[in-house]
Design a protein around this motif. Structure first.
Motif, PDB file in Angstrom:
ATOM      1  N   THR A  48       0.864  -1.187   0.000  1.00 19.79           N
ATOM      2  CA  THR A  48       0.000   0.000   0.000  1.00 19.79           C
ATOM      3  C   THR A  48       0.893   1.227   0.000  1.00 19.79           C
ATOM      4  O   THR A  48       1.828   1.328   0.811  1.00 19.79           O
ATOM      5  CB  THR A  48      -0.906   0.025   1.237  1.00 19.79           C
ATOM      6  N   LEU A  49       0.629   2.157  -0.932  1.00 13.40           N
ATOM      7  CA  LEU A  49       1.429   3.372  -1.034  1.00 13.40           C
ATOM      8  C   LEU A  49       0.556   4.596  -0.773  1.00 13.40           C
ATOM      9  O   LEU A  49      -0.559   4.695  -1.307  1.00 13.40           O
ATOM     10  CB  LEU A  49       2.061   3.490  -2.426  1.00 13.40           C
ATOM     11  N   VAL A  50       1.065   5.500   0.045  1.00 14.12           N
ATOM     12  CA  VAL A  50       0.388   6.763   0.350  1.00 14.12           C
ATOM     13  C   VAL A  50       1.231   7.880  -0.257  1.00 14.12           C
ATOM     14  O   VAL A  50       2.440   7.962   0.014  1.00 14.12           O
ATOM     15  CB  VAL A  50       0.241   6.968   1.865  1.00 14.12           C
ATOM     16  N   SER A  51       0.599   8.733  -1.079  1.00 13.63           N
ATOM     17  CA  SER A  51       1.379   9.721  -1.831  1.00 13.63           C
ATOM     18  C   SER A  51       0.511  10.916  -2.197  1.00 13.63           C
ATOM     19  O   SER A  51      -0.697  10.930  -1.955  1.00 13.63           O
ATOM     20  CB  SER A  51       1.927   9.084  -3.104  1.00 13.63           C
ATOM     21  N   ARG A  52       1.127  11.907  -2.808  1.00 12.39           N
ATOM     22  CA  ARG A  52       0.402  13.081  -3.300  1.00 12.39           C
ATOM     23  C   ARG A  52      -0.527  12.685  -4.447  1.00 12.39           C
ATOM     24  O   ARG A  52      -0.227  11.779  -5.230  1.00 12.39           O
ATOM     25  CB  ARG A  52       1.393  14.131  -3.804  1.00 12.39           C
ATOM     26  N   VAL A  53      -1.643  13.397  -4.557  1.00  9.11           N
ATOM     27  CA  VAL A  53      -2.645  13.029  -5.569  1.00  9.11           C
ATOM     28  C   VAL A  53      -2.154  13.267  -6.988  1.00  9.11           C
ATOM     29  O   VAL A  53      -2.620  12.615  -7.932  1.00  9.11           O
ATOM     30  CB  VAL A  53      -3.958  13.805  -5.338  1.00  9.11           C
ATOM     31  N   ASN A  54      -1.218  14.184  -7.176  1.00 13.49           N
ATOM     32  CA  ASN A  54      -0.748  14.497  -8.536  1.00 13.49           C
ATOM     33  C   ASN A  54       0.417  13.625  -8.960  1.00 13.49           C
ATOM     34  O   ASN A  54       1.213  14.008  -9.815  1.00 13.49           O
ATOM     35  CB  ASN A  54      -0.352  15.974  -8.626  1.00 13.49           C
ATOM     36  N   SER A  55       0.525  12.461  -8.356  1.00 14.48           N
ATOM     37  CA  SER A  55       1.605  11.543  -8.691  1.00 14.48           C
ATOM     38  C   SER A  55       1.027  10.170  -9.014  1.00 14.48           C
ATOM     39  O   SER A  55      -0.149   9.902  -8.767  1.00 14.48           O
ATOM     40  CB  SER A  55       2.607  11.444  -7.533  1.00 14.48           C
ATOM     41  N   VAL A  56       1.870   9.309  -9.559  1.00 12.97           N
ATOM     42  CA  VAL A  56       1.483   7.955  -9.949  1.00 12.97           C
ATOM     43  C   VAL A  56       2.178   6.959  -9.036  1.00 12.97           C
ATOM     44  O   VAL A  56       3.378   7.074  -8.792  1.00 12.97           O
ATOM     45  CB  VAL A  56       1.869   7.679 -11.416  1.00 12.97           C
ATOM     46  N   ASN A  57       1.419   5.986  -8.536  1.00 16.26           N
ATOM     47  CA  ASN A  57       1.986   4.910  -7.716  1.00 16.26           C
ATOM     48  C   ASN A  57       2.069   3.629  -8.549  1.00 16.26           C
ATOM     49  O   ASN A  57       1.111   3.267  -9.245  1.00 16.26           O
ATOM     50  CB  ASN A  57       1.123   4.653  -6.483  1.00 16.26           C
ATOM     51  N   LEU A  58       3.181   2.940  -8.449  1.00 13.47           N
ATOM     52  CA  LEU A  58       3.399   1.697  -9.173  1.00 13.47           C
ATOM     53  C   LEU A  58       3.934   0.631  -8.233  1.00 13.47           C
ATOM     54  O   LEU A  58       4.651   0.948  -7.284  1.00 13.47           O
ATOM     55  CB  LEU A  58       4.423   1.893 -10.306  1.00 13.47           C
ATOM     56  N   SER A  59       3.599  -0.621  -8.525  1.00  4.99           N
ATOM     57  CA  SER A  59       4.185  -1.749  -7.806  1.00  4.99           C
ATOM     58  C   SER A  59       4.103  -2.987  -8.691  1.00  4.99           C
ATOM     59  O   SER A  59       3.659  -2.899  -9.842  1.00  4.99           O
ATOM     60  CB  SER A  59       3.480  -1.980  -6.463  1.00  4.99           C
ATOM     61  N   ASN A  60       4.537  -4.126  -8.161  1.00  7.06           N
ATOM     62  CA  ASN A  60       4.572  -5.346  -8.960  1.00  7.06           C
ATOM     63  C   ASN A  60       3.210  -5.756  -9.495  1.00  7.06           C
ATOM     64  O   ASN A  60       3.090  -6.273 -10.611  1.00  7.06           O
ATOM     65  CB  ASN A  60       5.115  -6.515  -8.122  1.00  7.06           C
TER      66      ASN A  60
END
Length: 873
Positions: A165-177
């Protein structure tokens, strides 16, 4: 066999086996603006034996609260009463208030915080955009850097499932496997599983500018394959249809906006090769998607690569990547601008994305089965010819390359279809499991009905062929680059397929694959008056030594119009002759005579082998001007006619071989100091310098043109190339500029290049600048001296990653005297070399073998060159 390490030593660096992880729930909060991250990891474990401690890996993290729950419903809470940090071994030990019993299940929870540094290890930050204005984060966990991102059991054999689970800014993209299950912008009524996230968000004035992305759980994987990233990424998208199930899977490649347009080629390769993988191995890609992330700062080339080294990997590595889902790598590994990239660079991108197993079908004109020999096979043999060599099961990049060559030999012996069937059996049986080389051998045995001795101990043999009445006598001994082995190093007897090619009375070629050499010596009946060759198609992992007369005959037969020898045979003859000469098994003049015989060769890959070997000889005698100049005369005689025939212009209609041969011939002529070629290259760069128009510099000649301009020019040319290195229009052009900055004969400019390395160059790129200095005879010793003077700075800069390995190889690998060997060994004697010990030993072996060759062969080489020169008068 596995690497032989004493049990006591293994206990020093291996985690206790009393507790084993099975699943990780990992939550990571990324604060790019402040270069920080924090999170919590919940790890489900099984208890193998009674224990009062839990030990796992951690490095460079600020660990917070920890707890452990146990019991059938995980209801009983055990306080973690004591914590001990072992920074040297990068681990933490928790002492438990109540012991855990064998067979129990438990959940360990640990909070953590860390800094987002630029050191390209663990979870780190990178920059992109036209002026480096964009910031993003990504992971690089290979081989054991996951511990820098979250506490974990960071050993490849300890596979587990991971839910990220990634928590980040809304104007960014989260990636994982894995694909995202959900992505939700925070609102006060948002249901959040982790209390600390809810508490943290509720106190932020901009809470509505954060989002939470949950990803599906992975299959069981090693920690180094876990990947995640966050940033202002854009993507290109494609898909492929599984030939096995008909399922359509999405494929994406992510990068920053300024370079995403150069990612189409890599995406296309991925789309083409995935169905080929499925068909070849009869295994469907198991994950719902496959993404690639291109990063400006990345240490390993590609996540599980090298120094850019990516090719057909061993099947064990293949099973890992098959379950990765997110491949991360550097710009030079994935981006390609068709207008400014050479074919060789295009091959490297294709190889990185697909590996040899697939792109030999995608690009048949590249003749990659034969190209495997100079690119990988002989590099592997060179490593294994060192006394510092190691068993092939050691898990490191060098061993992986040697494994590839071994598998190629095995595939040739049993047949490609049966070999691939055996690999398929192995892959299906061990998917998501741990395996050793023996498991692959057993899979091939199941497919072929043949038994193989899987313990290819270390090194490889040289087969000495002596012609006798009625046949040949063949003897095997261990091959070492320093010369014939001492009896104590020559005890192994290998089982070798001889792959004997003979020609019958009608002139027809016959191949005998059945004959094995499984003893020290053997007599083989055959008619030596007709052409013959051992190791047909150069698939066997061994060298073959013929008499000088037979070697000359082989060259003549190879050059004949209807030669019985394949392209791979001709490459093998050339490369074996130099390897044997370098190690003292044969004379260097015999290798040069062979090259002379092949002067009418048409195939690029044979000329590439000739060029590489001549460059090696010149580089070894770099401090002997008389020898170097005569060798350069020989090079010019061989390659100038090719340049005159093919010219300097590249057309889209040019055959692949012509393009590559033209580039190789021009590069050899430039290195050999041909005035006509140097003048042409300087003229083209001068036009670019005056007008800013680089259209007269073909992409395939960018590298040699930049080097020539700096080598033959001055401050102005150096400054121009430096500007390109800082801000190139493509990774390919930038790479050429980085390497060219070290080409100047002026030591003041060499000093300026070194200072640029120390103060301005990206960590991941310093090796390219250093490589340019090492390649330049005028600055080779300068580089070794500067590295020693600045060793503390390099130690600090590359702590924990692969940097010191590469710098050691680059700084000293070109030296060629006993004095250099002694001084290099003495310099490192009181240093901590544990993180680059193998590279240092191999580099010292290289210096020693080069020095021995110079002492042994200078008189003989000089005599051959003088005689040849006199004969032409």
């Amino acid at each position: 066999m596995s690497a032989s390490t004493p049990a006591s030593a293994q206990q020093d660096y291996r985690l206790p086996t009393d507790v084993k992880p099975t699943h990780y729930d990992l939550t990571v909060w990324t604060d790019l603006e402040n270069s920080k991250f924090e999170g919590i990891v919940h790890i489900d474990v099984t208890v193998n034996k009674d224990t009062s401690t839990v030990v796992l890996n951690t490095a460079n993290l600020d660990l917070g609260e920890a707890s452990l729950k146990t019991g059938g419903a995980l209801e009983t809470v055990l306080d973690v009463s004591k914590r001990e940090l072992d920074t040297e071994n990068e681990r933490v030990l928790y002492s438990l208030a109540k012991p855990l019993s064998a067979g129990a299940s438990a959940r360990l929870s640990v909070a953590f915080k860390g800094e987002l540094t630029g050191d390209m290890l663990g979870y780190y930050r990178s920059t992109g955009g036209k002026d480096g204005e964009l910031r993003y984060t990504l992971t690089q966990f290979e081989p054991t850097a996951a511990r820098r991102a979250f506490p974990c059991w960071d050993e490849p054999l300890l596979k587990a499932t991971f839910a990220v689970t990634l928590v980040s800014r809304v104007n960014s993209v989260n990636l994982s496997n894995m694909p995202a299950i959900s992505e939700e912008v925070y609102k006060p009524d948002t249901a959040i599983a982790e209390p600390w996230i809810a508490q943290k968000l509720s106190t932020l004035p901009d809470a509505g500018q954060w989002k939470i992305t949950q990803f599906e759980a992975t299959p069981p994987v090693s920690t180094y394959l876990v990947a995640y990233a966050n940033g202002p990424f854009e993507y290109l998208e494609s898909s492929y249809k599984s030939p096995l199930s008909g399922k359509v899977r999405p494929l994406r490649i992510y990068a920053t906006a300024d370079v995403i347009g150069q990612a189409q080629f890599a995406l296309d390769i991925k789309r083409l090769v995935l169905p080929l993988y499925e068909e070849v191995f009869d295994i469907e890609y198991p994950l719902p998607k496959l993404d690639t992330l291109v990063a400006s700062d990345f240490d390993s080339g590609v996540c599980h690569g090298e120094l850019g080294r990516e090719t057909l990997r061993t099947p064990r590595a293949y099973t890992d990547e098959w379950a990765q889902g997110l491949i991360t790598g550097r710009t030079q590994a994935f981006l390609l601008d068709p207008a400014s990239s050479s074919i060789k660079y295009k091959q490297n991108v294709a190889a990185t994305q697909s590996h040899e197993v697939a792109h030999m079908w995608v690009f048949p004109e590249w003749k990659l089965d034969a190209e495997f020999l100079p690119s990988h096979f002989y590099r592997a043999r060179a490593l294994d010819a060192k006394l510092s060599s190691h068993p092939i099961e050691v898990d490191c990049p060098d061993a992986n390359m040697i494994n590839q060559a071994m598998l190629r030999m095995l595939a040739s012996y049993v047949g490609e279809d049966r070999f691939l069937k055996g690999v398929s059996i192995y892959l299906k049986k061990h998917m998501y499991k741990n395996s050793v080389t023996r498991d692959l051998w057993e899979g091939i045995q199941a497919a072929t009905g043949l038994w193989f001795d899987h313990a290819w101990i270390m090194g490889y043999p040289v087969l000495t062929v002596t012609e006798k009445e009625g046949g040949i006598h063949v003897r095997q001994d261990r091959f070492l680059e320093t010369g014939p082995a001492d009896p104590k190093d020559n005890e192994t007897i290998w089982t070798l397929p001889l792959n004997l090619l003979v020609v019958d009375n009608e002139g027809k070629s016959l191949l005998n694959k059945a004959t094995l050499l499984d003893e020290r010596e053997k007599f083989i009946p055959l008619d030596t008056s007709k052409p013959y060759k051992l190791n047909a198609d150069t698939t066997g992992f061994y060298a073959v030594q013929y008499s000088p007369d037979r070697l000359t005959k082989l060259g003549q037969q190879a050059a004949a119009p209807n030669s019985p020898f394949t392209l791979s045979d001709r490459i093998g003859i050339v490369c074996d002759s130099l390897a044997l000469a370098r190690a003292g098994y044969a004379t260097v003049s015999s290798a040069l005579e062979l090259i002379s015989v092949l002067h009418s060769e048409k195939e690029y890959l044979v000329w590439d082998a000739i060029a590489t070997n001549l460059s090696t000889i010149v580089s070894t005698w770099w401090e002997n001007p008389a020898v170097v100049e005569r060798l350069n005369v020989f090079r010019r005689e061989l390659f100038v006619p090719i340049v005159k025939r093919l010219g300097f212009e590249y057309k889209d209609s040019d055959p692949y071989d012509d393009v590559q041969l033209r580039t190789t011939a021009i590069s050899q002529c430039a290195e050999a100091g041909d005035p006509w070629v140097l003048g042409e290259l300087k003229s083209r760069f001068d036009h670019f310098l005056k007008t800013g128009d680089d259209s007269k510099i073909p992409s395939d000649l960018t590298s040699v043109t930049f080097r020539t301009a700096v080598q033959e020019g001055g401050q102005q040319e150096w400054e121009a190339v430096k500007r390109i290195a800082i801000k190139a229009k493509s990774p390919s052009q930038g790479l050429s500029a980085m390497q060219a900055m070290g080409a100047s004969k002026d030591l003041k400019l060499a000093e300026a290049t070194f200072q640029f390395i120390m103060t301005e160059a990206r960590d991941q790129d310093t090796f390219y600048y250093a490589g340019g200095l090492m390649r330049n005879p005028a600055t080779r010793r300068f580089l070794a001296t500067k590295f020693k003077e600045n060793f503390p700075a390099f130690e600090k800069r590359y702590a924990g990653n692969f940097g010191l390995i590469r710098w050691t190889e680059t700084s000293f690998g070109g030296l060629s005297s006993d004095k250099d060997y002694e001084e290099t060994a003495a310099f490192f004697k009181d240093k901590d070399t544990s993180k680059f010990d193998m590279a240092l030993k191999q580099t010292l072996d290289t210096i020693r073998s080069r020095a021995a060759w110079v002492k042994r062969s200078t008189a003989e080489l000089s005599q051959w060159l003088e005689h040849r020169g006199s004969a032409k008068l």
